[in-house]
Write a protein that holds these residues in place. Structure first.
Motif, short mmCIF file in Angstrom:
data_model
loop_
_atom_site.label_atom_id
_atom_site.label_comp_id
_atom_site.label_asym_id
_atom_site.label_seq_id
_atom_site.Cartn_x
_atom_site.Cartn_y
_atom_site.Cartn_z
N PRO A 86 -12.57 48.02 -4.70
CA PRO A 86 -11.38 48.08 -3.83
C PRO A 86 -10.99 46.73 -3.24
N ILE A 87 -11.95 45.85 -3.01
CA ILE A 87 -11.62 44.51 -2.51
C ILE A 87 -10.85 43.74 -3.58
N LEU A 88 -11.26 43.91 -4.82
CA LEU A 88 -10.61 43.23 -5.93
C LEU A 88 -9.25 43.85 -6.25
N GLY A 89 -9.09 45.13 -5.90
CA GLY A 89 -7.83 45.82 -6.20
C GLY A 89 -7.87 46.55 -7.52
N VAL A 90 -9.09 46.99 -7.93
CA VAL A 90 -9.26 47.72 -9.19
C VAL A 90 -9.57 49.17 -8.85
#
Length: 224
Positions: A86-90
């Protein structure tokens, strides 16, 4: 009858003594081809900015902290996947590390060098800050486990470069003094602790001819 003197066997020439007894290798950036390019391509395929992986792991405070814990074996790779996605946006976290690393290839010249060193009688060691072994084992995926007499992996030891303790542990496992070893790493910060123990170091800076240069320092045949 003519008598002939018996042939006198010539003494066998001694093999030249090699300047080192062991080659110690990092993994990423040494035994891998350009991982950065493969990771940038993966990011673009996920509709992310090309530098999203590097920027997140290096500059996001939470992601950086989690990666440090992963290297030291304080966090499993599966848990790292779950928390970093989620931090990476995946949206999908399952085997995130393995999916991102799927396009990374081995560095054929350095792998050939490791094999050449072993044929010449040198010990070959892996000294790697790992990023988990399960569900994705990068060493298995790139086929390098069989190269090593000794493997020192940060996850297993609970310490990571540049902590001097992991270099001393590597020398202990090899049974050699630092002066008998040559160490190759792609991060300048990882070299001084090795040098402090008497280990000769080479920075793998991605320039052509690095493997041939190391072969010449070791006194072993260069890879074809």
């Amino acid at each position: 009858m003519t008598l002939t003197a018996p042939a006198v066997a010539r003494p066998r020439e001694a093999e030249p003594e090699l300047p080192f007894a062991a080659l110690i290798l990092d993994f990423v950036g040494v035994l891998t081809a350009d991982a950065g390019a493969a990771l940038r391509a993966w990011c673009l395929a996920q509709d992310l900015d090309a530098e999203a992986w590097r920027r997140t792991l290096n500059h996001d405070p939470e992601a950086s902290r989690l990666y440090t814990e992963l290297e030291a074996g304080q966090l499993s790779q599966a848990e790292w996947n779950r928390r970093v996605a989620p931090i990476l946006g995946v949206p999908e976290h399952k085997n995130l590390m393995g999916r991102a690393w799927a396009g990374v290839r081995p560095a054929a010249d350095m792998i050939a060098l490791a094999r050449s060193a072993r044929r010449a009688g040198l010990k070959v060691a892996l000294l790697s800050n790992s990023f988990g072994l399960d569900p994705y084992d990068p060493y298995e995926a790139l086929g390098v486990w069989e190269l090593f007499d000794v493997a020192v992996i940060s996850e297993r030891e609970g310490i990571a470069k540049p902590d001097p303790a992991i270099y001393r542990l590597t020398l202990d496992r090899l049974g050699l003094p630092g002066e008998a070893c040559l160490f190759v790493d792609d991060h300048p910060r990882n070299l001084p602790p090795a040098e402090a123990l008497g280990i000769t170091t080479v920075l793998a800076d991605g320039q052509p001819g690095t493997a041939a240069h190391i072969a010449s320092l070791l006194g072993v045949p260069a890879a074809p």
